[in-house]
Design an enzyme around this catalytic site. Structure first.
Site, PDB file in Angstrom:
ATOM      1  N   HIS A 172      -5.107  -1.505   3.219  1.00  0.00           N
ATOM      2  CA  HIS A 172      -4.494  -2.735   2.702  1.00  0.00           C
ATOM      3  C   HIS A 172      -4.933  -2.990   1.246  1.00  0.00           C
ATOM      4  O   HIS A 172      -5.505  -4.036   0.941  1.00  0.00           O
ATOM      5  CB  HIS A 172      -4.921  -3.918   3.581  1.00  0.00           C
ATOM      6  CG  HIS A 172      -3.766  -4.782   4.002  1.00  0.00           C
ATOM      7  ND1 HIS A 172      -2.896  -4.422   5.016  1.00  0.00           N
ATOM      8  CD2 HIS A 172      -3.328  -5.985   3.554  1.00  0.00           C
ATOM      9  CE1 HIS A 172      -1.990  -5.364   5.171  1.00  0.00           C
ATOM     10  NE2 HIS A 172      -2.217  -6.320   4.299  1.00  0.00           N
ATOM     11  N   ASP A 216      -0.595  -8.055  -1.928  1.00  0.00           N
ATOM     12  CA  ASP A 216       0.650  -8.270  -1.197  1.00  0.00           C
ATOM     13  C   ASP A 216       1.502  -7.009  -1.350  1.00  0.00           C
ATOM     14  O   ASP A 216       1.261  -6.209  -2.246  1.00  0.00           O
ATOM     15  CB  ASP A 216       1.393  -9.485  -1.775  1.00  0.00           C
ATOM     16  CG  ASP A 216       2.458 -10.011  -0.820  1.00  0.00           C
ATOM     17  OD1 ASP A 216       2.640  -9.409   0.262  1.00  0.00           O
ATOM     18  OD2 ASP A 216       3.109 -11.009  -1.156  1.00  0.00           O
ATOM     19  N   GLY A 217       2.485  -6.846  -0.471  1.00  0.00           N
ATOM     20  CA  GLY A 217       3.398  -5.707  -0.597  1.00  0.00           C
ATOM     21  C   GLY A 217       2.915  -4.460   0.127  1.00  0.00           C
ATOM     22  O   GLY A 217       3.537  -3.398   0.017  1.00  0.00           O
ATOM     23  N   ASN A 218       1.806  -4.566   0.880  1.00  0.00           N
ATOM     24  CA  ASN A 218       1.243  -3.375   1.540  1.00  0.00           C
ATOM     25  C   ASN A 218       2.186  -2.738   2.554  1.00  0.00           C
ATOM     26  O   ASN A 218       2.283  -1.516   2.628  1.00  0.00           O
ATOM     27  CB  ASN A 218      -0.084  -3.728   2.217  1.00  0.00           C
ATOM     28  CG  ASN A 218      -1.158  -4.096   1.208  1.00  0.00           C
ATOM     29  OD1 ASN A 218      -1.638  -3.257   0.466  1.00  0.00           O
ATOM     30  ND2 ASN A 218      -1.506  -5.373   1.149  1.00  0.00           N
ATOM     31  N   GLY A 219       2.892  -3.572   3.322  1.00  0.00           N
ATOM     32  CA  GLY A 219       3.813  -3.045   4.339  1.00  0.00           C
ATOM     33  C   GLY A 219       4.950  -2.253   3.706  1.00  0.00           C
ATOM     34  O   GLY A 219       5.270  -1.141   4.132  1.00  0.00           O
ATOM     35  N   ARG A 220       5.549  -2.834   2.654  1.00  0.00           N
ATOM     36  CA  ARG A 220       6.677  -2.161   2.001  1.00  0.00           C
ATOM     37  C   ARG A 220       6.236  -0.857   1.339  1.00  0.00           C
ATOM     38  O   ARG A 220       6.945   0.142   1.398  1.00  0.00           O
ATOM     39  CB  ARG A 220       7.323  -3.089   0.965  1.00  0.00           C
ATOM     40  CG  ARG A 220       8.260  -4.099   1.622  1.00  0.00           C
ATOM     41  CD  ARG A 220       8.707  -5.170   0.672  1.00  0.00           C
ATOM     42  NE  ARG A 220       7.612  -6.062   0.314  1.00  0.00           N
ATOM     43  CZ  ARG A 220       7.730  -7.041  -0.575  1.00  0.00           C
ATOM     44  NH1 ARG A 220       8.866  -7.230  -1.192  1.00  0.00           N
ATOM     45  NH2 ARG A 220       6.701  -7.818  -0.837  1.00  0.00           N
ATOM     46  N   ILE A 221       5.036  -0.877   0.747  1.00  0.00           N
ATOM     47  CA  ILE A 221       4.546   0.341   0.096  1.00  0.00           C
ATOM     48  C   ILE A 221       4.187   1.393   1.152  1.00  0.00           C
ATOM     49  O   ILE A 221       4.473   2.574   0.976  1.00  0.00           O
ATOM     50  CB  ILE A 221       3.372   0.025  -0.861  1.00  0.00           C
ATOM     51  CG1 ILE A 221       3.912  -0.800  -2.049  1.00  0.00           C
ATOM     52  CG2 ILE A 221       2.720   1.309  -1.367  1.00  0.00           C
ATOM     53  CD1 ILE A 221       2.862  -1.327  -3.006  1.00  0.00           C
ATOM     54  N   ARG A 254       5.654   1.797   3.983  1.00  0.00           N
ATOM     55  CA  ARG A 254       6.917   2.385   4.459  1.00  0.00           C
ATOM     56  C   ARG A 254       7.527   3.316   3.408  1.00  0.00           C
ATOM     57  O   ARG A 254       8.130   4.328   3.747  1.00  0.00           O
ATOM     58  CB  ARG A 254       7.888   1.274   4.888  1.00  0.00           C
ATOM     59  CG  ARG A 254       7.454   0.630   6.208  1.00  0.00           C
ATOM     60  CD  ARG A 254       8.467  -0.348   6.749  1.00  0.00           C
ATOM     61  NE  ARG A 254       8.577  -1.566   5.965  1.00  0.00           N
ATOM     62  CZ  ARG A 254       7.758  -2.612   6.070  1.00  0.00           C
ATOM     63  NH1 ARG A 254       6.737  -2.582   6.913  1.00  0.00           N
ATOM     64  NH2 ARG A 254       7.935  -3.690   5.330  1.00  0.00           N
ATOM     65  N   TYR A 280       6.133  -2.905  16.740  1.00  0.00           N
ATOM     66  CA  TYR A 280       5.512  -2.344  15.524  1.00  0.00           C
ATOM     67  C   TYR A 280       4.201  -3.067  15.228  1.00  0.00           C
ATOM     68  O   TYR A 280       3.147  -2.455  15.087  1.00  0.00           O
ATOM     69  CB  TYR A 280       6.513  -2.506  14.371  1.00  0.00           C
ATOM     70  CG  TYR A 280       6.057  -2.184  12.965  1.00  0.00           C
ATOM     71  CD1 TYR A 280       5.571  -0.924  12.626  1.00  0.00           C
ATOM     72  CD2 TYR A 280       6.183  -3.131  11.943  1.00  0.00           C
ATOM     73  CE1 TYR A 280       5.212  -0.622  11.302  1.00  0.00           C
ATOM     74  CE2 TYR A 280       5.832  -2.843  10.626  1.00  0.00           C
ATOM     75  CZ  TYR A 280       5.344  -1.584  10.311  1.00  0.00           C
ATOM     76  OH  TYR A 280       5.002  -1.291   9.005  1.00  0.00           O
TER      77      TYR A 280
END
Length: 379
Positions: free
Chosen positions: A215, A219-224, A226, A257
């Protein structure tokens, strides 16, 4: 100094002694991996048999879905036409009715295309910072100013994944301390760029989990995460052409998920359950390609059938939008808004299409008349 109990649960996976030496049940996963790889190969073969124009359209639809759904998993809704236009422009694909895109749309598109089109380039700290800066062009996430294009700092206390209202928060996960991030990311990137012991599809699932557990950003960890998985899947396909969307499938299975992610991050280093879910989710994502393909063929058949009909640019634009699927019904006022023309012009355009047998008035009637495409082209 490691406490084995944090707020009533045992260690997080990154606190385990041998982190990040993941293990999994190779025998059980081998069979699943073989069938996933087989279907992936068939799908790519099937797509390559299509003509160039159809393949281009299929790829455009797939990438549009991937960008929109990856943001939607995080609760952010992007405009489909902006995403499609931005992708087409960057890929050099000519589409009717291109629209300008907002900065945040351009940013997500930039990241996704860099991940999937330049999949052979190593993933570096600098490249990840570029993706992160592209996702947050204003330096803010919502109303909050965040550290952009750099690893998170520990200024705001621990990085936690939390749900629930204030006072009733539930902590699902706590990431490694900020001062550990540079070292953790160096180790992750070294592994990502050099380790080829694993099948690239399995590596996509592994990379997704590992990255999102570190992590490293505010912010933006999930999108990155993926996008990194998509980059690895492009490596597995040995092709920048994308014909299936993992994020579309993850969105459909969002609850699983998050549940599986949380259970894995609170578990030991055996991540068989996560990898099994990831492979099965990918397998189901291939099925989604059938929807995209049938829509692509539908559009192609529609335009083939009406090649000799003369239409103005507004009519072509709206028909394409309708073939891509629009929200709600088509009315003359919606036509006017979409084509940026007066209601009178919209009515003339529609009447002209009715006289040419391309559109029909819907039976329902009521206060506002709505129209649909007259065709077997409607699913």
């Amino acid at each position: 100094m490691s406490q084995s109990w944090h707020g009533g649960h045992s260690m997080y996976i990154h606190e385990q002694k041998n982190w990040p030496q993941f293990q999994w049940d190779k025998e059980n996963l081998a069979e699943l991996l073989t069938s996933v790889r087989y279907r992936q190969g068939r799908l790519i073969g099937h797509m390559e048999a299509l003509g160039f124009a159809l393949r281009e359209e299929a790829m455009l639809q797939t990438l549009t879905q991937e960008v929109i759904k990856s943001s939607e998993i995080e609760g952010e809704m992007l405009d489909q036409n902006q995403v499609r236009s931005s992708l087409a422009r960057r890929l050099g694909i000519d589409i009717a009715g291109s629209v300008p895109a907002d900065r945040n749309v351009e940013g997500v598109v930039e990241m996704m295309l860099d991940a999937t089109q330049n999949f052979q380039q190593p993933l570096t700290e600098d490249r990840l910072f570029g993706w992160h800066a592209a996702l947050f062009p204003t330096g803010r996430s919502g109303m909050h100013k965040i550290t952009v294009g750099a690893w998170r700092t520990g200024e705001r206390g621990p990085m936690q994944v939390v749900s629930g209202s204030i006072g009733k928060e539930k902590v699902h996960f706590e990431a490694p301390d900020a001062e550990k991030v540079p070292e953790e990311m160096t180790r992750f990137l070294d592994w990502f760029n050099t380790n080829s012991d694993h099948d690239p599809v399995l590596k996509a699932g592994l990379a997704h989990l590992w990255f999102v557990t570190i992590h490293p950003f505010e912010d933006g960890n999930g999108r990155i995460a993926r996008a990194i998985a998509d980059m690895q899947l492009a490596l597995a396909d040995e092709s920048p052409q994308r014909f299936y969307s993992m994020s579309t499938q993850i969105l459909k299975e969002r609850k699983d998920y998050y549940d599986i992610l949380e259970a894995t991050q609170k578990g030991a280093l055996d991540i068989s359950t996560w990898l099994t879910w990831f492979l099965q989710c990918l397998d189901r994502a291939f099925l989604g390609t059938n929807d995209i393909l049938s829509n692509v063929l539908l559009k192609a058949r529609f335009w083939e059938k009406h090649t000799s009909v003369s239409l103005n640019d507004r009519q072509k634009l709206i028909i394409n939008r309708m073939l891509n699927g629009i929200e709600g019904k088509m009315t003359s006022s919606k036509w006017g808004k979409m084509a940026k023309c007066s209601k009178e012009t919209a009515i003339r355009d529609i009447q002209d299409l009715i006289s040419k047998g391309i559109m029909i008035k819907e039976e329902a009637g009521g206060r506002s008349t709505s129209y649909v495409l007259n065709d077997s082209t409607k699913k």
